[in-house]
Write an enzyme that holds these catalytic residues in place. Structure first.
Site, PDB file in Angstrom:
ATOM      1  CE  LYS A 201      -3.343   2.525   2.772  1.00  0.00           C
ATOM      2  NZ  LYS A 201      -4.415   2.454   3.771  1.00  0.00           N
ATOM      3  CE  LYS A 254      -5.874   1.901  -0.293  1.00  0.00           C
ATOM      4  NZ  LYS A 254      -6.062   2.108   1.098  1.00  0.00           N
TER       5      LYS A 254
END
Ligand code: PBG
Ligand code: ZN
Length: 335
Positions: A201, A254
Site C-alpha cells: 500500500k 493499492k
C-alpha cells in the site's frame, strides 16, 4: 513479397472474430467472482450521497438490505466494509473502532443473516477512530508500533466475533499480520477467518476522496513513514514477502492503475496467493469526472482498466464501480 503478406507476419488472422479474440486474452475474463464491492457504513440511517465520490453512497445499517439485494441478485460475491463516524467521539485509543455502537460492528450480524452466501471483508484500521487521524496509536508524538498492532489485532477479533469472514488490515504497521493471526487463532478463528493484507500500500495522492468521506485525514503530518514510497519496488516486494511469512491468506496492491508493474511483480513472486488490486477512490473519481466531462467513454475506458488489472495479475479487483460492472455482466436475457 512484402512482409505484410508473409503468413507469420499476419496478426489479424488471429483475432478477426470475438471468439478468437477471447482466446487471445486467456485468464483475464471478468466475472462477479473477480469483484469486491467497498461499502461505507454510517452511524445514521439513510442513504447519503458522497460529494467527493458522486455515484457512491454511505448507508445506515438498516438500509443495507435493500441496497445490496439487487446486487446479490446480479451475482455480487463479496463486500469490503468501512465504518464512518459522525457523532461518536474519536480518541487516542480508537475506542469506537470496535465498540457496540460502531457501524461495522452493528452491520455485521445483520449482513450475515440477510445474505448467508455473501463474503464479508472488513477494513481494519484506526485512522477513522483516532483523534489524531493516524492509522496507529501515538506515544509522545510518534507511532507506538507494538501498542498499535495489539489494538489492531483486538479490533480484528471483535470483527471476527461479529461475523467477518475476512480481516483486511490497511494500517501498514510492522508485524500486524502476525499479531492479527495470533489473536485470531487464540480466539478460535484460526480456520474460519482469512487475512487479506493491504501488503503493498503506497502513500498515494489517490486516497483524497476516501479521506473526505471517512473524515480520516491525519490532523498533523502525513502517512509517509508507514505507507510505502511510490517509487519503491524493493519495499513493496519486501512488504509482501514479510506478510506471507507472517501468515496472510491473500495479498493486495493499492492503488491499482498507477502500480500495475507492482501487481505483475507481486503475482510473479507469490503465484500461490490470490492477489487483490484496490481501484481506490481517486481512481474512481478520475474516471467518473473524465467521463462526465465527455473526455472518454466510461464503459470502454473502465473495461480497459479492469482488463489491464487482470492481465497484470489481479485475481480480484476492489472497485466502487462494482454495481455498474455487475449490470454490464448481467445476462441481457435468459435465452
Ligand atoms: C485506511 C484506508 C484508506 C483507504 C483504505 N483504507 C485511506 C488511507 O490509508 O489514507 C483508501 C481507500 C480509497 O482511497 O478508496 N487506512
Ligand atoms: Zn488508516
Amino acid at each position: 513479397m512484402s512482409k505484410s503478406t508473409l503468413p507469420s507476419h499476419i496478426l489479424h488472422s488471429g483475432f478477426f472474430h470475438p471468439v478468437l479474440r477471447s482466446w487471445q486474452a486467456p485468464n483475464v475474463e471478468l466475472t462477479p467472482n473477480n469483484l469486491m464491492f467497498p461499502l461505507f457504513i454510517g452511524e445514521e440511517q439513510g442513504v447519503v450521497p458522497l460529494p467527493s465520490m458522486p455515484g457512491v453512497f454511505r448507508y445506515g445499517c438498516s438500509n443495507l438490505k435493500d441496497a445490496l439485494q439487487p446486487l446479490v441478485d446480479k451475482g455480487l460475491k463479496s463486500i469490503l466494509l468501512f465504518g464512518v463516524l459522525s457523532h461518536l467521539p474519536k480518541d487516542e485509543k480508537a475506542s469506537h473502532a470496535d465498540s457496540v455502537k460502531n457501524p461495522v460492528m452493528m452491520a455485521l450480524p445483520r449482513l450475515r443473516n440477510w445474505f448467508p452466501n455473501l463474503v464479508i471483508a472488513c477494513d481494519v484500521c484506526l485512522c477513522s477512530y483516532t483523534s489524531h487521524g493516524h492509522c496507529g496509536l501515538m506515544k509522545d508524538g510518534v507511532l507506538d508500533n507494538e501498542a498499535s498492532i495489539a489494538r489492531i489485532a483486538e479490533v480484528a477479533v471483535s470483527y471476527a466475533n461479529a461475523g467477518a469472514h475476512i480481516i483486511a488490515p490497511s494500517d501498514m504497521m510492522d508485524g500486524r499480520v502476525g499479531a492479527i493471526k495470533e489473536y485470531l487463532i487464540k480466539a478460535g478463528f484460526g480456520n474460519r477467518v482469512a487475512v487479506l493484507s493491504y501488503s503493498a500500500k503506497f502513500a498515494s495522492g489517490f486516497y483524497g476522496p476516501f479521506r473526505s468521506v471517512t473524515k480520516s485525514a491525519p490532523v498533523f503530518s502525513d502517512r509517509k513513514c508507514y505507507q510505502l514510497p511510490p517509487g519503491s519496488q524493493g519495499l513493496a516486494a519486501r512488504a509482501c514477502s514479510r506478510d506471507v511469512e507472517e501468515g496472510c491468506d491473500m495479498l493486495m496492491v493499492k492503488p491499482g492503475l498507477p502500480y500495475l508493474d507492482i501487481v505483475k511483480k507481486t503475482k510473479e513472486n507469490h503465484p500461490e496467493y490470490p492477489l487483490f488490486v484496490f481501484q481506490v477512490s481517486g481512481e474512481y473519481a478520475m474516471l467518473y469526472h473524465a467521463a462526465k466531462a465527455g473526455a472518454l467513454d466510461l464503459k470502454q475506458a473502465l473495461e480497459e482498466v479492469l482488463l489491464a488489472m487482470r492481465r497484470a495479475g489481479a485475481d480480484c479487483i476492489i472497485t466502487y464501480f462494482t454495481p455498474l460492472i455487475l449490470d454490464w455482466l448481467a445476462p441481457k436475457s435468459k435465452y
